[in-house]
Structure formats: C-alpha cells, structure tokens
Design a protein around this motif. Structure first.
Motif: not given
Length: 248
Positions: A33-36, A61-64, A11-19, A83-84
């Motif tokens: 689960v891996f969260l970022t 996610i903007t940094r390769i 789950v990217t953007g997993g520190t608040s809200g929907i993520g 799952v992604v």
C-alpha cells in the motif's frame, strides 16, 4: 489466503479516518500500500501506525507536480497499480448566501479536480483488471442545508465514475464509487463548532435507519470488496454504506 496478495494499492488521504482505515485493511489483505497525505509528519505517523508493507508519500492532490512525483515513486516500485482508492477531499459548511467564489473553487478543485487528476496520473500504471474506487457521499443525492458546494462536488464524482467505467472497460479496469453515510471521522467532527462535536454526531446518527454513525472500518471493508475480485462483475456502480440514511 489474503484477498489482495501480490497486489499494489494507492490510498489518497490516508492519514486519518476512512483513508487510514482503508490503507490498514488493504495491507491486512496482503497488498503493498502507498498512502498519501499533505503533511509528511502525519504520513509518517500513519505508516508507523499500520506497519508492514505500507509506504507513505507526502502529496497534495491539488498539485499536479505532487501527483506526478507520486506516480514516479509508484512506477519505481515496478509492479504498477491494481487498486486506487481516490479518497482525499473535503468540504465546509456554507449557505447559498454565504458562498464565495474562493470557497466554491477550492471545494471543486479538491474533490473534483483532485480526484480527476489523481486517476489521470495513475492511468499509465494501472494493470489489466485494476479496480478504481472513488469516494462519494450521500450528500450528493439529498439536500443538506449549507452543504451545497460539497454535495455538488460529490454529485460530479458519481457522474465521473460512470463515465470512466465506460472509458476504461476495454482495459479491463473497473471504476466504482463507495458512498459513505455519516461516519465518525475527524473530517466530520471538524465541521462542528468547538465543543459541539458530539451533538453533531448525535444529529447525524438520527438520520440513519440504524440509529448510529458508521465506523471508518466499516467503509474500509466496503472499499476492500470493490477492490477485490469479489466484486468482479461490478463497474460504474455506487455502493451505499450509510446505515440506511438514504435508503430507508
């Protein structure tokens, strides 16, 4: 039995809200689960909040290079990915008159580029039958003043989801887009001027047939559905979870 027992999820953007709500929900259903998130302290806080089989990785996610490091961490876990949820992104208000090259580029880079390269870098890790869920928005199909860049970026996500569903079908990988309506999250309330957060929520609530904004947990349940075998005959689709905002 839990729906995702033995599965591994990102789950990217997993520190608040929907993520954050989705990371918690997938973990409750048995997934590793891996969260970022971009901030290590916020990642650590999110992991501590959920507990259990959740691992946090600071990643932008903007940094390769960050995405490549994330892929390496997941690869070292040894189970691939089932799952992604490509959730990270965001936007700000800007009218056509106010739009700048910098704002437009930043919005498209975060929402379109970030999602594209997240999925691309995770492709080698996706197990047969994996589910990719993209974060869409009802803004993609309505005209919201001052939200053009964000809406365009989410319209691109809608299109990419269909294309990737076709490209990955021969690997048994499904790609669907969850489309939230207005949901009470920091990402939404931060759009309002200081002190006007509740007024924004009230205005958004009035745009839905149900007369209220959504809760992050309600979107998380929809992501779980798309992530699980319960949606095994769905790919290339959009699942609207919007209180009827775009449907009624």
């Amino acid at each position: 039995m839990t729906q995702l027992a033995g599965k591994t999820a990102l789950v990217t953007g997993g520190t608040s809200g929907i993520g954050l709500a989705t990371a918690r929900r997938l973990a409750e259903e048995g997934a590793q689960v891996f969260l970022t998130g971009r901030s290590q302290p916020r990642v650590d806080e999110a992991v501590a909040t959920i507990g259990g089989s959740v691992r946090g990785v600071a990643s932008d996610i903007t940094r390769i290079k960050d995405l490549e490091h994330l892929a390496d961490v997941i690869r070292d876990h040894g189970s691939g990915l089932d799952v992604v949820f490509a959730n990270a992104g965001g936007g700000e208000f800007a009218t056509l008159e106010e739009e700048t090259p910098e704002h437009l580029a930043d919005t498209l880079n975060r929402n379109v580029g970030g999602t594209t390269f997240t999925v691309q870098k995770m492709l080698p890790l996706l197990n047969p039958g994996a589910s990719v869920v993209l974060a869409g928005s009802t803004a993609a199909s309505v005209g919201t003043p001052a939200f053009g860049a964000y809406a365009a970026s989410k319209a691109a996500i809608r299109s990419l989801g269909r294309t990737w569903a076709a490209e990955l079908a021969d690997r048994g990988i499904r790609v669907n887009t969850v489309v939230p309506g207005p949901v009470e999250t920091p990402g939404l309330t931060e759009l309002a001027p200081s002190g006007q957060e509740q007024a924004l929520l009230d205005e958004m609530a009035g745009s839905t047939a149900m007369g209220r904004v959504g809760r992050p947990e309600e979107i998380a349940n929809a992501v779980l559905f798309l992530a699980s075998d319960a949606s095994s005959f769905m790919t290339g689709s959009e699942l609207f979870v919007d209180g009827g905002a775009n449907q009624v």
